[in-house]
Design a protein around this motif. Structure first.
Motif, PDB file in Angstrom:
ATOM      1  N   UNK A 105       0.836  -1.195   0.000  1.00 34.76           N
ATOM      2  CA  UNK A 105       0.000   0.000   0.000  1.00 34.76           C
ATOM      3  C   UNK A 105       0.871   1.245   0.000  1.00 34.76           C
ATOM      4  N   UNK A 106       0.336   2.335  -0.513  1.00 30.91           N
ATOM      5  CA  UNK A 106       1.127   3.574  -0.647  1.00 30.91           C
ATOM      6  C   UNK A 106       1.711   4.038   0.674  1.00 30.91           C
ATOM      7  N   UNK A 107       0.903   3.967   1.727  1.00 28.93           N
ATOM      8  CA  UNK A 107       1.383   4.451   3.024  1.00 28.93           C
ATOM      9  C   UNK A 107       2.552   3.613   3.522  1.00 28.93           C
ATOM     10  N   UNK A 108       2.420   2.277   3.401  1.00 33.40           N
ATOM     11  CA  UNK A 108       3.474   1.381   3.877  1.00 33.40           C
ATOM     12  C   UNK A 108       4.753   1.555   3.070  1.00 33.40           C
ATOM     13  N   UNK A 109       4.607   1.682   1.760  1.00 32.51           N
ATOM     14  CA  UNK A 109       5.779   1.846   0.880  1.00 32.51           C
ATOM     15  C   UNK A 109       6.491   3.159   1.174  1.00 32.51           C
ATOM     16  N   UNK A 110       5.728   4.234   1.313  1.00 34.66           N
ATOM     17  CA  UNK A 110       6.334   5.543   1.608  1.00 34.66           C
ATOM     18  C   UNK A 110       7.043   5.535   2.950  1.00 34.66           C
ATOM     19  N   UNK A 111       6.425   4.909   3.941  1.00 33.21           N
ATOM     20  CA  UNK A 111       7.031   4.827   5.269  1.00 33.21           C
ATOM     21  C   UNK A 111       8.388   4.131   5.193  1.00 33.21           C
ATOM     22  N   UNK A 112       8.419   2.998   4.526  1.00 35.33           N
ATOM     23  CA  UNK A 112       9.684   2.251   4.433  1.00 35.33           C
ATOM     24  C   UNK A 112      10.736   3.044   3.664  1.00 35.33           C
ATOM     25  N   UNK A 113      10.306   3.724   2.613  1.00 33.88           N
ATOM     26  CA  UNK A 113      11.250   4.511   1.815  1.00 33.88           C
ATOM     27  C   UNK A 113      11.873   5.620   2.656  1.00 33.88           C
ATOM     28  N   UNK A 114      11.032   6.353   3.392  1.00 30.57           N
ATOM     29  CA  UNK A 114      11.538   7.492   4.166  1.00 30.57           C
ATOM     30  C   UNK A 114      12.353   7.059   5.380  1.00 30.57           C
ATOM     31  N   UNK A 115      12.124   5.831   5.850  1.00 35.58           N
ATOM     32  CA  UNK A 115      12.903   5.327   6.977  1.00 35.58           C
ATOM     33  C   UNK A 115      14.170   4.605   6.536  1.00 35.58           C
ATOM     34  N   UNK A 116      14.346   4.457   5.243  1.00 32.34           N
ATOM     35  CA  UNK A 116      15.544   3.803   4.740  1.00 32.34           C
ATOM     36  C   UNK A 116      15.504   2.294   4.842  1.00 32.34           C
ATOM     37  N   UNK A 117      14.306   1.707   4.994  1.00 31.17           N
ATOM     38  CA  UNK A 117      14.180   0.256   5.058  1.00 31.17           C
ATOM     39  C   UNK A 117      14.293  -0.337   3.657  1.00 31.17           C
ATOM     40  N   UNK A 118      14.904  -1.469   3.566  1.00 29.29           N
ATOM     41  CA  UNK A 118      14.998  -2.194   2.301  1.00 29.29           C
ATOM     42  C   UNK A 118      13.618  -2.746   1.962  1.00 29.29           C
ATOM     43  N   UNK A 119      13.036  -2.273   0.849  1.00 31.95           N
ATOM     44  CA  UNK A 119      11.679  -2.689   0.484  1.00 31.95           C
ATOM     45  C   UNK A 119      11.586  -4.207   0.289  1.00 31.95           C
ATOM     46  N   UNK A 120      12.646  -4.805  -0.179  1.00 30.71           N
ATOM     47  CA  UNK A 120      12.614  -6.242  -0.462  1.00 30.71           C
ATOM     48  C   UNK A 120      12.815  -7.093   0.799  1.00 30.71           C
ATOM     49  N   UNK A 121      13.158  -6.440   1.933  1.00 27.62           N
ATOM     50  CA  UNK A 121      13.408  -7.209   3.161  1.00 27.62           C
ATOM     51  C   UNK A 121      12.135  -7.487   3.938  1.00 27.62           C
ATOM     52  N   UNK A 122      11.056  -6.751   3.628  1.00 26.67           N
ATOM     53  CA  UNK A 122       9.821  -6.924   4.385  1.00 26.67           C
ATOM     54  C   UNK A 122       9.037  -8.121   3.877  1.00 26.67           C
ATOM     55  N   UNK A 123       8.315  -8.727   4.780  1.00 21.76           N
ATOM     56  CA  UNK A 123       7.466  -9.854   4.428  1.00 21.76           C
ATOM     57  C   UNK A 123       6.196  -9.747   5.258  1.00 21.76           C
ATOM     58  N   UNK A 124       5.297 -10.682   5.070  1.00 21.91           N
ATOM     59  CA  UNK A 124       4.034 -10.595   5.794  1.00 21.91           C
ATOM     60  C   UNK A 124       3.477 -11.978   6.071  1.00 21.91           C
ATOM     61  N   UNK A 125       3.000 -12.154   7.282  1.00 27.15           N
ATOM     62  CA  UNK A 125       2.237 -13.340   7.652  1.00 27.15           C
ATOM     63  C   UNK A 125       0.783 -12.906   7.792  1.00 27.15           C
ATOM     64  N   UNK A 126      -0.125 -13.861   7.796  1.00 25.05           N
ATOM     65  CA  UNK A 126      -1.551 -13.533   7.927  1.00 25.05           C
ATOM     66  C   UNK A 126      -2.156 -14.391   9.032  1.00 25.05           C
ATOM     67  N   UNK A 127      -2.807 -13.718   9.978  1.00 24.79           N
ATOM     68  CA  UNK A 127      -3.464 -14.387  11.092  1.00 24.79           C
ATOM     69  C   UNK A 127      -4.922 -14.663  10.718  1.00 24.79           C
ATOM     70  N   UNK A 128      -5.348 -15.900  10.885  1.00 27.28           N
ATOM     71  CA  UNK A 128      -6.753 -16.267  10.727  1.00 27.28           C
ATOM     72  C   UNK A 128      -7.255 -16.643  12.113  1.00 27.28           C
TER      73      UNK A 128
END
Length: 524
Positions: A153-176
């Motif tokens: 999402x735009x907000x998440x991508x912008x946050x990571x960009x401005x914080x200097x996080x590697x975009x490819x390092x993030x991942x996601x799990x899903x809770x059911x």
């Protein structure tokens, strides 16, 4: 690639994300957590690989070269591909099996639980999606895909960009997680977040599902209780609406007037919540922020996380060269350090000019009121060209208005007078905000947008001034006596409480002015 809650520990953050890790930890500790399972971060990576989206993301990130506009365009493309992607056959079969094990057509919450491989302590709270009252396996699978897409999402991508996080390092799990059709729900802090008293808890409660409290949509009841079971203070919120099950997802409905005026929680329910809070705090050995639900007199724990904003007196801000640049060699006292720590955690990025201006519009009014009484304090911290708050060089002093100080103090102690003042100005602001609600922001001209921003800025200043002078400052002078008045005002005008929406980079006023400021953000 799928783990039941009872197979997960708190150390498994990189596998199941923060939400998943805490739910598993509490399940193992025999805390009453609704049943569920987690689709791990490895499953997300496998999903990308099978659909050739991993290479698409890698190439898109390289193409953007840290240009935000290009990156956001690429992210939109990522989201589209993810939402139309197919699950690996083995993974889909496993999800189906686990879902059917919960029951036939069970209502579940589908919650994102993001993490970062090289940043285990990174917090991405609120940046990814959650879906409630999801029924049927196809809807569950669709919810998982949507959670995957929300990582981009735009907000998440912008946050990571401005914080200097590697975009490819993030991942996601899903809770059911199996849904609880709660009659009442809310949050519990095992340490009083205002006074920082460790022998007190704060419970916020309203009717229906907990989303209305967590999202700030309603003014919930607030209970300050001792860990010994004593009910110290009760502030009844207006509880205007509640979120309940709809035919699909959830709906928001009006709460009956009689229920709004009375306490949401009785003494026995408060006692049970205190017991649950103590058990969780004892297990984690730290203050905790807990989401809970009540159904058929039983307490269910939906989530728990550490209260990281409560810093100990031994914490100090590092005086390295980077920090010194902004503190300008000044000694940082304890209260300032705590404020800076709070803002740094909630807003770990440079301010945008409009964000800062609206924040200053509110905070400036405290200084104006003290100035009327002859106390001259520095204005808001200034903002430099990098968007960083820095300290004002101005000192503290008094002027000739100090002779008016005791008259102003006397007026603030006139609690009945203050109450009537609050009633009068709230009617005025209610009328003005009602007009704002009917503005067509999407079709505004640039000139109309400019005029609206100027008018709303002035309105926010006036509202903040009146609230500080006739509500907050008097309540500090005699909080016990003034609590009764505040309760009465809240019951009628609760929608005007200040709400610090720090996750969304905005400081505004709920609920109508909050919406107004969001429209400003859209036109920024």
């Amino acid at each position: 690639m799928i783990l039941d809650f009872n197979e997960i520990k708190k150390e498994d953050v990189l596998i199941v994300g923060g939400k998943g890790a805490n739910l598993g930890e509490m399940t193992s500790a025999k805390i009453n957590v609704p049943s569920g399972f987690v689709i791990t971060a490895d499953a997300y990576r496998d999903f990308l690989k099978v659909n050739d989206i991993d290479s698409l993301i890698e190439n898109g990130i390289k193409k953007s070269a840290d240009d935000e506009k290009t990156l956001l365009n690429e992210a939109e493309h990522f989201r589209g591909k993810i939402k139309s992607g197919k699950f690996p056959e083995q993974l889909e079969n496993a999800i189906r099996e686990k879902y059917f094990n919960l029951g036939n057509n069970t209502r579940v919450a589908v919650r994102s639980s993001a993490t970062a491989e090289d940043l285990p302590d990174a917090s991405f709270a609120g940046q990814q999606e959650t879906y409630l009252n999801v029924q049927g396996i196809e809807s569950v699978l669709n919810g998982v895909r949507n959670c995957y897409a929300s990582l981009w999402g735009n907000r998440a991508v912008s946050y990571r960009l401005h914080q200097g996080y590697d975009q490819s390092s993030v991942s996601i799990a899903v809770v059911i997680q199996e849904m609880v059709e709660s009659e009442k729900a809310g949050v519990l802090f095992t340490v009083n977040p205002v006074s920082k008293k460790e022998n007190e808890m704060q419970i916020n409660a309203s009717y229906g599902l907990g989303e209305s409290v967590v999202s700030g949509r309603v003014t919930a009841d607030s209970y300050i209780v001792g860990k010994n079971g004593e009910i110290i203070e009760v502030a009844i919120g207006s509880k205007e609406t509640q979120i309940i099950y709809g035919e699909k997802n959830t709906v928001e409905v009006t709460v009956d007037d009689n229920d709004r005026k009375k306490r949401a929680l009785n003494d026995r329910e408060i006692s049970e919540l205190i017991k649950s809070g103590l058990k969780i705090e004892k297990h984690y050995k730290m203050p905790m922020d807990i989401e809970w639900a009540l159904k058929d007199d039983e307490v269910y724990i939906l989530q728990a996380r550490a209260i990281t904003t409560l810093k100990s007196s031994t914490n100090h801000i590092s005086e390295d060269s980077l920090v010194q640049k902004y503190t300008k060699g000044k000694k940082i006292n304890k209260s300032t350090r705590e404020v800076m720590s709070f803002f740094l955690e909630k807003m770990p990025f440079a301010h945008r000019a409009l964000d800062f201006d609206y924040l200053a519009a509110i905070n400036d009014q405290k200084v104006n009121i003290l100035l009327e009484g002859g106390i001259v304090l520095p204005r808001n911290p200034i903002i430099d060209d990098d968007g960083i708050q820095t300290f004002s060089n101005a000192g503290k002093r008094i002027n000739k208005n100090i002779f008016k100080f005791f008259k102003i103090l006397k007026n603030m102690k006139d609690f009945n007078g203050c109450y009537h003042k609050c009633n009068d100005f709230m009617k005025i602001y209610e009328s003005k905000i009602e007009k704002i609600k009917h503005l067509n922001f999407e079709n505004m001209t640039l000139e109309e947008c400019k005029n609206f921003m100027e008018d709303s800025y002035i309105l926010l200043q006036k509202l903040a001034y009146d609230r500080f002078k006739y509500a907050l400052f008097p309540s500090v002078l005699n909080d016990k006596k003034f609590t009764k008045i505040i309760k009465k005002v809240n019951a009628n005008y609760s929608s005007f409480d200040f709400y610090w929406d720090l996750d969304n980079k905005t400081s505004v006023v709920t609920n109508d002015v909050y919406k107004m400021a969001r429209e400003i953000r859209k036109n920024e």
